[in-house]
Enzyme design. Structure first.
Site, PDB file in Angstrom:
ATOM      1  N   LEU A 144      14.053   7.722   3.856  1.00  0.00           N
ATOM      2  CA  LEU A 144      13.513   7.553   2.501  1.00  0.00           C
ATOM      3  C   LEU A 144      13.406   6.062   2.212  1.00  0.00           C
ATOM      4  O   LEU A 144      14.406   5.356   2.276  1.00  0.00           O
ATOM      5  CB  LEU A 144      14.535   8.168   1.535  1.00  0.00           C
ATOM      6  CG  LEU A 144      14.093   8.904   0.285  1.00  0.00           C
ATOM      7  CD1 LEU A 144      13.105  10.009   0.593  1.00  0.00           C
ATOM      8  CD2 LEU A 144      15.322   9.480  -0.409  1.00  0.00           C
ATOM      9  N   HIS A 145      12.215   5.583   1.933  1.00  0.00           N
ATOM     10  CA  HIS A 145      12.128   4.158   1.591  1.00  0.00           C
ATOM     11  C   HIS A 145      10.936   3.797   0.711  1.00  0.00           C
ATOM     12  O   HIS A 145      10.781   2.656   0.314  1.00  0.00           O
ATOM     13  CB  HIS A 145      12.067   3.313   2.861  1.00  0.00           C
ATOM     14  CG  HIS A 145      10.739   3.405   3.559  1.00  0.00           C
ATOM     15  ND1 HIS A 145      10.405   4.455   4.368  1.00  0.00           N
ATOM     16  CD2 HIS A 145       9.667   2.591   3.527  1.00  0.00           C
ATOM     17  CE1 HIS A 145       9.180   4.276   4.815  1.00  0.00           C
ATOM     18  NE2 HIS A 145       8.696   3.159   4.328  1.00  0.00           N
ATOM     19  N   ARG A 146      10.046   4.771   0.409  1.00  0.00           N
ATOM     20  CA  ARG A 146       8.864   4.442  -0.405  1.00  0.00           C
ATOM     21  C   ARG A 146       9.294   3.969  -1.785  1.00  0.00           C
ATOM     22  O   ARG A 146      10.125   4.645  -2.443  1.00  0.00           O
ATOM     23  CB  ARG A 146       7.994   5.681  -0.628  1.00  0.00           C
ATOM     24  CG  ARG A 146       7.378   6.223   0.579  1.00  0.00           C
ATOM     25  CD  ARG A 146       5.981   5.705   0.835  1.00  0.00           C
ATOM     26  NE  ARG A 146       5.739   5.880   2.247  1.00  0.00           N
ATOM     27  CZ  ARG A 146       5.313   4.953   3.078  1.00  0.00           C
ATOM     28  NH1 ARG A 146       5.025   3.750   2.642  1.00  0.00           N
ATOM     29  NH2 ARG A 146       5.154   5.200   4.350  1.00  0.00           N
ATOM     30  N   ASP A 151       9.775  10.307   3.783  1.00  0.00           N
ATOM     31  CA  ASP A 151       8.565   9.829   3.125  1.00  0.00           C
ATOM     32  C   ASP A 151       7.849   8.817   4.019  1.00  0.00           C
ATOM     33  O   ASP A 151       6.972   8.083   3.575  1.00  0.00           O
ATOM     34  CB  ASP A 151       8.877   9.240   1.739  1.00  0.00           C
ATOM     35  CG  ASP A 151       9.855   8.080   1.791  1.00  0.00           C
ATOM     36  OD1 ASP A 151      10.172   7.594   2.888  1.00  0.00           O
ATOM     37  OD2 ASP A 151      10.297   7.635   0.702  1.00  0.00           O
TER      38      ASP A 151
END
Ligand code: UD1
Length: 366
Positions: free
Chosen positions: A208-210, A283
């Protein structure tokens, strides 16, 4: 013929590795590797060069951190100086990160040809910085290397010359197959987090990093709550991106103990985990494609994807941030009711060879 291969952020490294290997075998191609420094931590950069067998960059711009404008400006200034000294014939940029945008603009303004690898992908969501990077890069590129049919269609719809567009498949999948073979021959006990795999025969993997998922406190809290519920059914391992870690800390989010939070992993350590996972929740753009290539169920925590073939033909499905959709999908996966999917056309490990052939043909004809 002199080529510059540009890499800056983690998802670029697996894309330049197979091209560098193929260029090494072409006597008429001289290439230099430019690392912009967008990603700079050892475990976000150096470890990938080592594991993927990429030689040391010929130039390193050290342009990481800062706002988008600061980062882009630093890369542009540094790259312009190198281009002035070296005058390459072609600059090859990959993907959709800020380094892709910055270097393509600099090259084009100096009348240097630009080839975009992974061209034509569109999420049609201009809130994503990557969408802007993709659109601007494609608007000034001379050669377009496309990974899936939709990319071809998008470029034609935007009025690009069809002779400049080449459907070659995916260099990242070239890298995946190459590294998978290496992994088979490796002693896996040495790999970080292999112990997690031994401890839990069934597990899921999270990334998850967006910004849209991790920068807003309410959104990140709600996603982490859903993941904590998932972890009641299936233990999760979550190599956490620096952006996400910083935000979790500043928002005081403490996820379930059943989620194993670990530092970002090297390519091999991560591949060793996700290739045998029951499900990947992510993501990331690249992981949607890699899971499709190996037939692993993938739940994408986004409303849209610029890689629609992973949904229409592959094992991917879009969840948005919907708790219900994620939990329903998990149930289907655990009951072996998930779609099987198929590997998209040209995702066969030979995209880099096709690209090298097209580059040679294009420049020999001039
Ligand atoms: C970038 C790309 C994104 C890609 C992602 C993969 C853009 C617009 N975004 O996002 O498309 O999916 O990389 O990781 O180019 N940081 C560190 N150490 C590092 C790298 C970053 O601490 O080695 C920190 C930065 O200082 C910053 C944050 O992480 O605070 C974000 O880094 P940045 O490169 O701006 O964007 P990413 O979120 O990594």
């Amino acid at each position: 013929m002199k080529i510059f291969l540009i890499a800056g952020a983690r998802p670029n490294f697996m894309k330049i590795a197979p091209m560098a290997r193929v260029f090494d075998a072409c006597p008429d191609i001289e290439y230099k590797i430019i690392h912009t420094g967008q990603h700079y931590d050892h475990n976000m950069s150096d470890v990938f060069f080592q594991e993927l067998g990429i030689r040391k960059p010929d130039f390193h711009l050290g342009a990481g951190g800062g706002s988008h404008a600061q980062q882009t400006a630093k890369i542009m200034t540094g790259f312009e100086e190198i281009c002035q000294g070296e005058r390459p014939d072609l600059v090859v940029v990959v993907g959709d990160v800020n380094s892709t945008l910055a270097c393509s603009i600099v090259a084009k303004k100096m009348n240097i040809q630009v080839a975009h690898v992974e061209a034509g992908l569109r999420s049609f969501d201009l809130r994503m910085p990557e969408e802007i990077n993709r659109m601007v890069t494609d608007s000034i590129s001379d050669l377009f290397f496309v990974t899936e049919e939709k990319g071809l269609e998008n470029l034609l719809n935007e009025g690009k010359d069809k002779n400049a567009i080449h459907f070659v498949g995916h260099v990242m999948i070239d890298n995946l197959f190459y590294q998978l073979k290496k992994l088979e021959d490796m002693e896996r006990n040495d790999l970080p987090e292999n112990g997690f795999k031994l401890e839990f025969p069934e597990y899921g993997v999270v990334t998850l990093h967006r910004p849209s998922n991790v920068d807003d406190k309410t959104t990140l809290t709600s996603i982490m709550e859903t993941l904590s519920t998932v972890a009641d059914t299936l233990p999760l391992i979550f190599p956490i991106h620096p952006r996400t870690r910083k935000n979790m800390e500043s928002y005081s989010i403490v996820p379930s103990k059943k989620i194993r939070l670990v530092e970002p992993l090297s390519y091999m350590a991560f591949l060793n985990l996700w290739k045998d996972a029951r499900v990947v929740l992510t993501d990331s753009g690249g992981l949607q494609e890699e899971t499709t290539a190996l037939g692993i169920p993938c739940l994408t925590i986004r409303e849209n994807t610029e890689r629609p073939i992973t949904v229409s033909e592959g094992t991917n499905a879009l969840m948005g941030t919907s708790r219900q959709k994620i939990l329903d999908s998990l149930e289907r996966i655990m009951n072996n009711g998930w779609k099987i999917g198929q590997r998209p056309r040209f995702w066969d490990g030979k995209a880099s060879e096709r690209i090298a052939d097209i580059i040679k043909r294009t420049f020999n004809d001039r």
